[in-house]
Design a protein around this motif. Structure first.
Motif: not given
Length: 132
Positions: A29-33, A37-42, A120-131
């Motif tokens: 997730l850090d690499a995507l950010e 590119r850290l986004a839901v559906g990535q 693995y498809i990044v979820t809204a939960e993943d993004v909000s927890a990371w941010e």
């Protein structure tokens, strides 16, 4: 009961399905950010790591004998025909054991193979927890 959530397991992660050099879900997730590119559906990828012994990368006795026979042919041509054919199965086993022992003692394997790669498809939960 085993946890089937890959985010909690020890997997290698990749953001491009080529380099599995990220050691955790968080690093992925850090690499995507970092790439913006850290986004839901990535889609990111994870797989099971498998460390190989150094001996699995060294030539076998048969390969070494074939190489020696080729070298003999390069030096003596047809006169070398049959060179190496008299090596016994016991002598081959001895050479294989020596090569394995030597490689495992002297060569450090600093990489791993990745098996059973999955998306693995990044979820809204993943993004909000990371941010968050």
């Amino acid at each position: 009961m085993a946890n089937n959530d890959p985010r909690s397991e020890d997997y290698a992660w990749s953001i491009d399905e080529e380099r599995f050099d990220l050691g955790s879900f968080g690093e992925a997730l850090d690499a995507l950010e970092s790439d913006g590119r850290l986004a839901v559906g990535q889609v990111i990828y994870y797989g099971e790591t498998e460390q190989q012994a150094a001996s699995s990368f060294v030539p076998t006795a048969d390969q070494i004998i074939d190489c020696a026979a080729d070298n003999a042919y390069d030096h003596a041509g047809e006169h070398s025909e049959g060179f190496g054919n008299d090596v016994t199965p016991e002598a081959k086993a001895e050479l294989n054991a020596f090569l394995s022992e030597w490689a495992n003692k002297n060569m450090r394997v600093h990489f791993w193979l990745v098996r059973n790669v999955r998306k693995y498809i990044v979820t809204a939960e993943d993004v909000s927890a990371w941010e968050g």
